[in-house]
Design a protein around this motif. Structure first.
Motif, short mmCIF file in Angstrom:
data_model
loop_
_atom_site.label_atom_id
_atom_site.label_comp_id
_atom_site.label_asym_id
_atom_site.label_seq_id
_atom_site.Cartn_x
_atom_site.Cartn_y
_atom_site.Cartn_z
N SER A 2 28.83 47.75 44.02
CA SER A 2 28.51 46.39 43.42
C SER A 2 29.62 45.56 43.18
CB SER A 2 27.97 46.72 41.97
OG SER A 2 28.77 47.50 41.28
N THR A 3 29.60 44.28 43.27
CA THR A 3 30.74 43.18 43.12
C THR A 3 31.04 42.97 41.59
OG1 THR A 3 30.09 41.93 44.93
CG2 THR A 3 31.48 40.92 43.38
N ILE A 4 32.33 43.31 41.32
CA ILE A 4 33.07 43.11 39.87
C ILE A 4 32.92 41.59 39.47
CG2 ILE A 4 34.92 43.53 38.40
CD1 ILE A 4 35.89 45.76 40.29
N ARG A 5 32.25 41.29 38.51
CA ARG A 5 31.87 39.81 37.89
C ARG A 5 33.02 39.46 36.79
NH1 ARG A 5 27.83 38.99 35.38
NH2 ARG A 5 26.94 37.34 36.27
N VAL A 6 33.77 38.57 37.16
CA VAL A 6 34.91 38.05 36.09
C VAL A 6 34.98 36.42 35.72
CG1 VAL A 6 37.57 37.65 36.32
CG2 VAL A 6 36.54 39.82 37.64
N LEU A 7 34.96 36.61 34.25
CA LEU A 7 35.25 35.44 33.51
C LEU A 7 36.62 34.88 33.43
CD1 LEU A 7 33.84 32.74 32.20
CD2 LEU A 7 33.80 34.32 30.29
N LEU A 8 37.08 33.74 33.79
CA LEU A 8 38.39 33.40 33.50
C LEU A 8 38.45 32.49 32.27
CD1 LEU A 8 39.18 32.18 37.15
CD2 LEU A 8 39.81 34.37 36.13
N ALA A 9 39.28 33.00 31.42
CA ALA A 9 39.35 32.32 30.03
C ALA A 9 40.97 31.97 29.90
CB ALA A 9 38.98 33.10 28.92
N ASP A 28 34.99 42.46 46.96
CA ASP A 28 34.84 43.24 45.82
C ASP A 28 34.56 42.68 44.37
OD1 ASP A 28 37.43 43.72 45.81
OD2 ASP A 28 37.09 45.64 44.82
N ILE A 29 35.21 41.52 44.05
CA ILE A 29 35.34 40.76 42.83
C ILE A 29 35.10 39.31 43.10
CG2 ILE A 29 36.89 40.46 40.87
CD1 ILE A 29 38.98 42.32 42.14
N CYS A 30 34.25 38.71 42.31
CA CYS A 30 34.17 37.44 42.19
C CYS A 30 34.11 36.72 40.80
CB CYS A 30 32.67 37.22 42.82
SG CYS A 30 31.40 37.66 41.64
N VAL A 31 34.40 35.52 40.79
CA VAL A 31 34.42 34.88 39.56
C VAL A 31 33.16 34.01 39.33
CG1 VAL A 31 35.46 32.70 38.36
CG2 VAL A 31 37.00 34.25 39.84
N ILE A 32 32.54 34.17 38.07
CA ILE A 32 31.46 33.84 37.61
C ILE A 32 31.31 32.65 36.61
CG2 ILE A 32 30.00 35.63 38.55
CD1 ILE A 32 30.71 35.30 34.87
N GLY A 33 32.52 32.50 36.20
CA GLY A 33 32.78 31.38 35.40
C GLY A 33 33.97 31.21 34.69
N GLU A 34 34.16 29.70 34.03
CA GLU A 34 35.53 29.66 33.45
C GLU A 34 35.52 29.11 32.20
OE1 GLU A 34 37.93 27.06 35.92
OE2 GLU A 34 37.44 28.08 37.91
N ALA A 35 36.36 29.29 31.24
CA ALA A 35 36.50 28.87 29.94
C ALA A 35 37.88 28.53 29.69
CB ALA A 35 35.93 29.95 28.89
N ALA A 36 38.10 27.52 28.69
CA ALA A 36 39.40 26.82 28.43
C ALA A 36 39.59 26.89 27.12
CB ALA A 36 39.05 25.13 28.51
N ASP A 37 38.85 27.62 26.15
CA ASP A 37 39.17 28.23 24.88
C ASP A 37 38.16 29.45 24.75
OD1 ASP A 37 36.86 27.29 23.86
OD2 ASP A 37 37.43 24.97 23.70
N GLY A 38 38.76 29.75 23.24
CA GLY A 38 37.80 31.09 23.06
C GLY A 38 36.57 30.95 22.66
N ASP A 113 48.49 41.53 44.08
CA ASP A 113 47.84 43.01 43.90
C ASP A 113 47.60 43.76 42.84
OD1 ASP A 113 47.65 42.76 46.89
OD2 ASP A 113 49.35 43.93 47.16
N VAL A 114 48.55 43.58 41.94
CA VAL A 114 48.66 44.16 40.45
C VAL A 114 47.58 43.36 39.70
CG1 VAL A 114 49.69 44.19 38.39
CG2 VAL A 114 51.00 44.48 40.48
N LEU A 115 47.21 42.26 39.96
CA LEU A 115 46.10 41.36 38.97
C LEU A 115 44.85 42.13 39.80
CD1 LEU A 115 44.81 39.12 37.26
CD2 LEU A 115 45.23 37.76 39.23
N LEU A 116 44.63 42.27 40.92
CA LEU A 116 43.26 42.55 41.58
C LEU A 116 43.15 44.27 41.08
CD1 LEU A 116 43.46 40.70 44.87
CD2 LEU A 116 42.02 40.08 42.89
N ASP A 117 44.12 44.96 41.38
CA ASP A 117 44.00 46.15 40.98
C ASP A 117 43.65 46.42 39.46
OD1 ASP A 117 44.54 47.18 43.63
OD2 ASP A 117 46.36 47.68 43.24
N GLY A 118 44.27 45.50 38.46
CA GLY A 118 44.04 45.55 37.21
C GLY A 118 42.62 45.39 36.77
N ILE A 119 42.10 44.27 37.34
CA ILE A 119 40.84 44.13 37.29
C ILE A 119 39.79 45.25 37.48
CG2 ILE A 119 38.65 42.71 38.10
CD1 ILE A 119 40.84 40.34 38.39
N ARG A 120 40.04 45.79 38.70
CA ARG A 120 39.09 46.95 38.97
C ARG A 120 39.37 48.15 38.30
NH1 ARG A 120 42.06 45.48 44.24
NH2 ARG A 120 40.47 44.33 45.57
#
Length: 222
Positions: A2-9, A28-38, A113-120
């Motif tokens: 399954s694809t890892i779904r990521v939100l960027l804040a 295997d990873i995709c961005v499903i949304g973005e946020a500019a604050d908490g 590579d470090v960022l993607l491995d960290g998400i995984r």
């Protein structure tokens, strides 16, 4: 798989755009949304139920620390992991985020590579805590002597078996399941089972909080 779904804040639009391009270039990873604050981060997490939130700490209005605490304290969002992005690996805010339930942290200057491995890594339920940075955090902030700052009292570890305490201590030293397995002549699956049972007994979200408890309870000395 399954694809890892990521939100960027993050309040920096350029950084979000850079991370989006990088993440969406993987299979295997995709961005499903973005946020500019908490506040947006919490709202989007409720709406989209991402697997991982890449969370900047310093944002205007509601910051990433408050947003992390809100997400990690909500039982409905138990399936979401928070990965902290920071320019200061060992500052107090990162320690507070880990206490609140964040699964780990990365510097904003990490390689792709470090960022993607960290998400995984955090999506799989493991902690992302480099031994050097963790040692600095523990020494300065995590091994807090104040009883009210502890996630679990020293007596609370009595629910664990000797083997579970042993696994917990080795995990707190920054060892991976494979390294623990090699040290103790066990299979990585056996190690993972012991650590998961310890997490369940102590009612913690993931391995990162287990590490915090190991130091705060005195199981491992800073």
């Amino acid at each position: 798989m399954s694809t890892i779904r990521v939100l960027l804040a993050d309040d920096q639009a350029l950084l979000r755009a850079t991370f989006r391009v990088l993440i969406d270039s993987t299979s295997d990873i995709c961005v499903i949304g973005e946020a500019a604050d908490g506040d947006e981060a919490v709202e989007q997490t409720h709406a989209e139920r991402p697997d991982v939130v890449l969370m900047d700490i310093r944002m205007p209005g509601t910051d990433g620390l408050a947003a992390t605490a809100a997400i990690c304290a909500d039982p409905d969002l138990a399936g979401t992991r928070v990965l902290i992005l920071t320019t200061f690996e060992n500052d107090e805010y990162v320690a507070q985020a880990l206490r609140a339930g964040a699964s780990g942290f990365l510097g904003k200057d990490v390689t792709a590579d470090v960022l993607l491995d960290g998400i995984r890594t955090v999506a799989a339920g493991d902690a992302l805590l480099s031994p050097v940075a963790t040692r600095a955090l523990v020494t300065r902030f995590l091994a807090a002597p104040e009883p009210e700052a502890r996630l679990v009292s020293p007596e609370g570890l009595a629910v664990l078996t000797d083997r579970e305490r042993e696994m917990m201590a080795l995990a707190a030293l920054g060892k991976s399941n494979a390294e623990i397995a090699e040290d103790l002549f066990l299979s990585p699956l056996t190690v993972r089972s012991h650590i998961q049972r310890a997490m369940a007994k102590l009612h913690v979200r993931d391995r990162a909080q287990l590490v915090v408890i190991a130091y705060q309870s005195g199981l491992v000395q800073a």
